[in-house]
Design a protein around this motif. Sequence first.
Motif, PDB file in Angstrom:
ATOM      1  N   ASN A  12       0.838  -1.280   0.124  1.00  0.00           N
ATOM      2  CA  ASN A  12      -0.017  -0.069   0.113  1.00  0.00           C
ATOM      3  C   ASN A  12       0.723   1.235   0.240  1.00  0.00           C
ATOM      4  O   ASN A  12       0.253   2.537   0.012  1.00  0.00           O
ATOM      5  CB  ASN A  12      -1.070   0.026   1.038  1.00  0.00           C
ATOM      6  CG  ASN A  12      -2.277  -0.905   0.920  1.00  0.00           C
ATOM      7  OD1 ASN A  12      -2.562  -0.955  -0.312  1.00  0.00           O
ATOM      8  ND2 ASN A  12      -2.755  -1.635   1.817  1.00  0.00           N
ATOM      9  N   GLU A  69       2.810   4.342  -1.429  1.00  0.00           N
ATOM     10  CA  GLU A  69       2.627   5.018  -2.844  1.00  0.00           C
ATOM     11  C   GLU A  69       4.006   5.213  -3.459  1.00  0.00           C
ATOM     12  O   GLU A  69       3.840   5.500  -4.592  1.00  0.00           O
ATOM     13  CB  GLU A  69       2.314   6.537  -2.426  1.00  0.00           C
ATOM     14  CG  GLU A  69       0.891   6.342  -1.678  1.00  0.00           C
ATOM     15  CD  GLU A  69       0.336   7.900  -1.573  1.00  0.00           C
ATOM     16  OE1 GLU A  69       0.881   8.849  -2.131  1.00  0.00           O
ATOM     17  OE2 GLU A  69      -0.733   7.813  -0.764  1.00  0.00           O
ATOM     18  N   ASP A 112       6.062   3.546  -5.906  1.00  0.00           N
ATOM     19  CA  ASP A 112       5.794   2.390  -6.962  1.00  0.00           C
ATOM     20  C   ASP A 112       6.959   1.520  -6.980  1.00  0.00           C
ATOM     21  O   ASP A 112       7.048   0.370  -7.486  1.00  0.00           O
ATOM     22  CB  ASP A 112       5.536   2.832  -8.526  1.00  0.00           C
ATOM     23  CG  ASP A 112       3.998   3.520  -8.390  1.00  0.00           C
ATOM     24  OD1 ASP A 112       3.174   3.183  -7.593  1.00  0.00           O
ATOM     25  OD2 ASP A 112       3.866   4.139  -9.264  1.00  0.00           O
TER      26      ASP A 112
END
Length: 159
Positions: free
Chosen positions: A126, A128, A130
């Motif tokens: 979860n 953020e 990537d």
Amino acid sequence: MDKIRPFFWFEDQAEEAATLYTSIFPNSKITHVSRYGDAGPGPAGKAMVVMFELDGREFMALNFFSQDDAGAPGPAFYITTKDQAETDRLWDRLSEGGEPGQCGWLKDRFGVNWNVVPERFGEMMNDEDDEKTGRVFKAMLEMKKLDIAELERAYAGKT
């Protein structure tokens, strides 16, 4: 969060199915959608896991994107574990006489599919960032039983 949740496999319609199911039952909603990144195996941006509630009960759906003609294996159960000891205990007991699979999946001796996943994996996925989630996802793809320490190393970029 339920410790054990019903889990549905789809070839590529998890989000569409969850949208339909939540429109039918009262007290229902989609609570989270995680999407595939460049690491695959599904197309970037396509829903990977859809978490939803039907009349207040938690469910999960996964787009499977099978690489062969076998297709998605059908309903299963997703277990959230608190640490490696619990992950090991449940994995070892459920897989006795059964068949270990990839990515925390196993089939028990009765043919029921289970996914044994530490809470920490969900927390890392979860994020953020990537790049971090991509490394964790790639590490998970190489595992049978999930190893929190190895996932943490991937998350930190130390693999």
